[in-house]
Design an enzyme around this catalytic site. Structure first.
Site, PDB file in Angstrom:
ATOM      1  CE1 TYR A 136       0.076   2.351  -3.077  1.00 41.66           C
ATOM      2  CE2 TYR A 136      -1.399   0.810  -2.567  1.00 41.66           C
ATOM      3  CZ  TYR A 136      -0.811   1.760  -2.210  1.00 41.66           C
ATOM      4  OH  TYR A 136      -0.720   2.145  -0.889  1.00 41.66           O
ATOM      5  CE  LYS A 191      10.583  14.633  -5.914  1.00 40.05           C
ATOM      6  NZ  LYS A 191      11.021  15.724  -4.833  1.00 40.05           N
ATOM      7  CG  ASP A 223       9.702  17.066  -2.092  1.00 44.39           C
ATOM      8  OD1 ASP A 223       8.724  17.740  -2.676  1.00 44.39           O
ATOM      9  OD2 ASP A 223      10.938  17.410  -2.107  1.00 44.39           O
ATOM     10  CG  ASP A 247      -0.973   4.530   1.413  1.00 46.48           C
ATOM     11  OD1 ASP A 247      -1.992   4.235   2.279  1.00 46.48           O
ATOM     12  OD2 ASP A 247       0.197   3.716   1.450  1.00 46.48           O
ATOM     13  CG  ASP A 251      -1.361   6.340   7.290  1.00 46.21           C
ATOM     14  OD1 ASP A 251      -2.561   6.060   6.731  1.00 46.21           O
ATOM     15  OD2 ASP A 251      -0.577   5.469   7.642  1.00 46.21           O
TER      16      ASP A 251
HETATM   17  C1  IPM Z   1      -4.948   2.344   2.970  1.00 45.21           C
HETATM   18  C2  IPM Z   1      -4.087   1.007   3.201  1.00 45.21           C
HETATM   19  C3  IPM Z   1      -4.060   0.251   1.832  1.00 45.21           C
HETATM   20  C4  IPM Z   1      -3.401   1.023   0.700  1.00 45.21           C
HETATM   21  C5  IPM Z   1      -3.147  -1.293   2.111  1.00 45.21           C
HETATM   22  C6  IPM Z   1      -3.725  -2.041   3.412  1.00 45.21           C
HETATM   23  C7  IPM Z   1      -3.059  -1.944   0.924  1.00 45.21           C
HETATM   24  O1  IPM Z   1      -2.890   1.778   3.668  1.00 45.21           O
HETATM   25  O2  IPM Z   1      -6.079   1.939   2.449  1.00 45.21           O
HETATM   26  O3  IPM Z   1      -4.420   3.442   2.943  1.00 45.21           O
HETATM   27  O4  IPM Z   1      -2.066   1.040   0.780  1.00 45.21           O
HETATM   28  O5  IPM Z   1      -3.940   1.446  -0.034  1.00 45.21           O
HETATM   29 MG    MG Z   2      -2.693   3.667   3.868  1.00 41.78          MG
END
Ligand code: IPM
Ligand code: MG
Length: 352
Positions: A136, A191, A223, A247, A251
């Site tokens: 990042y 990884k 993975d 990240d 999700d």
């Molecule tokens: C999160 C989001 C952010 C990230 C984006 C908006 C930059 O996806 O907070 O998970 O990738 O960290």
């Molecule tokens: Mg995110």
């Protein structure tokens, strides 16, 4: 108690407004809310996604309540002016290096999960994601090779002290989540079979584990972790991982729980100041239509009270009100229902 409110773009303002209503309903003595501009909204007003005035508000606050950033109108801008730079810049400038993303299935929501109810009901995990390093924040660019082809590149790296400090957060979290008489469980995700960055990550995790004999450390490749999260998420307790893997996995965990509209997060620095935000994005397609689920932001406000202000009882009160709303059948579109943002906020306030 100074709280900065950065609502941002898309559904950010709507969901943040509901969380603010909940905070105000608690009638906390000395609560002071200050709004600031971030993201595409800030760019349109001030020419920058994270104006200096916003940073000043952040620096003077005990905690930050954050909505979401992201705006298709800004996709053509240079990267440093894009809305996402607001959250990335705040994390870096404020030293918020430790991201806590809990994922737990609420009673009555087992059917909302993308997984079978008996698999989903076992989910009660915490992802501890490193937020200040990794690919990042490495050098990056798009360059021309000698033969004229363009090449995109992003540098992934972790220094050992960066790994060590998130390791301590992970081990401590695992310790505090352990049931009385049982050892804590920490799974480090990397990884290391391919990446040197991950090899160092793994070495440091093992080194730090010597200080936490009451926590069982395991390692998993990312993975495999993605696969196991779907196959048998109940096996995880605390997961510690780097910025990019965290990240993605968070999700994924949100869909295992039922909706990304339910997951809150805390981003912590060395002191008590923290940033609290739903893990979802700005969802421009449903912005301004009273369609977003404000629960993740309201639960983020609960985390704010717990981690930055030490108000555990008030935090638990908010969580109980959200839990009760869900068992009572309060559902937004994300959970197959039809209630709007404001109505869900009302329902939670009523139960509070
Ligand atoms: C999160 C989001 C952010 C990230 C984006 C908006 C930059 O996806 O907070 O998970 O990738 O960290
Ligand atoms: Mg995110």
């Amino acid at each position: 108690m100074k709280i900065a409110v950065f609502a941002g773009d898309g559904i950010g303002p709507e969901v943040t407004a509901e969380a603010v209503r909940v905070l105000e309903a608690l009638d906390l003595p000395g609560l002071e809310l200050t709004e600031g501009d971030v993201g595409g909204a800030a760019y349109k007003k001030h020419g920058h996604p994270l104006p200096e005035a916003t940073l000043d508000i952040a620096r003077q606050s005990d905690a930050i309540l954050f909505g979401a950033v992201g705006d298709f109108d800004c996709d053509h801008l240079e990267r440093h002016l894009r809305p996402e730079q607001a959250i990335l810049g705040l994390r870096k400038a404020m030293g918020f290096f430790a991201n806590l993303r809990p994922a737990k299935v609420f009673a009555g929501l087992e059917d909302a999960s993308a997984l079978r109810p008996e698999v989903a009901s076992a989910i009660d995990l915490l992802i501890v994601r490193e937020l200040n390093g990794d690919v990042y924040f490495g050098e990056k660019g798009i360059r021309k090779l000698d033969d004229g082809r363009r090449q995109g590149w992003d540098m992934m790296s972790y220094a050992e002290d960066e790994v060590r400090r998130i390791a301590h957060v992970g081990f401590k979290a695992a310790q505090s989540r352990a049931k009385a008489g049982e050892s804590g469980k920490l799974c480090s995700v990397d990884k290391a079979n391919v990446l040197e960055t991950s090899q160092l990550w793994r070495d440091v995790m093992i080194e730090v584990s010597a200080e936490y004999p009451d926590v069982e450390l395991s390692h998993m490749y990312v993975d495999n972790a993605a696969m196991q999260l779907v196959r048998n998420p109940g096996q995880f307790d605390t997961i510690v991982t780097g910025n990019l893997f965290g990240d993605i996995l968070s999700d994924q965990a949100s869909m295992c729980v039922g909706s990304i509209g339910l997951l809150a997060s805390a981003s912590l620095a060395e002191g008590t100041c923290g940033l609290y935000e739903p893990i979802h994005g700005s969802a421009p397609d449903i912005a301004g239509k009273d369609l977003a689920n404000p629960m993740a932001t309201i639960l983020s406000a609960a985390m704010l009270l717990r981690h930055s202000l030490g108000m555990e009882a008030q935090a638990a009160r908010i969580e109980a009100a959200v839990g009760k709303a869900l068992t009572d059948g309060i559902r937004g579109g994300d959970l197959g229902g039809s209630m709007g943002t404001r109505a869900i906020g009302d329902a939670i306030l009523e139960r509070l």
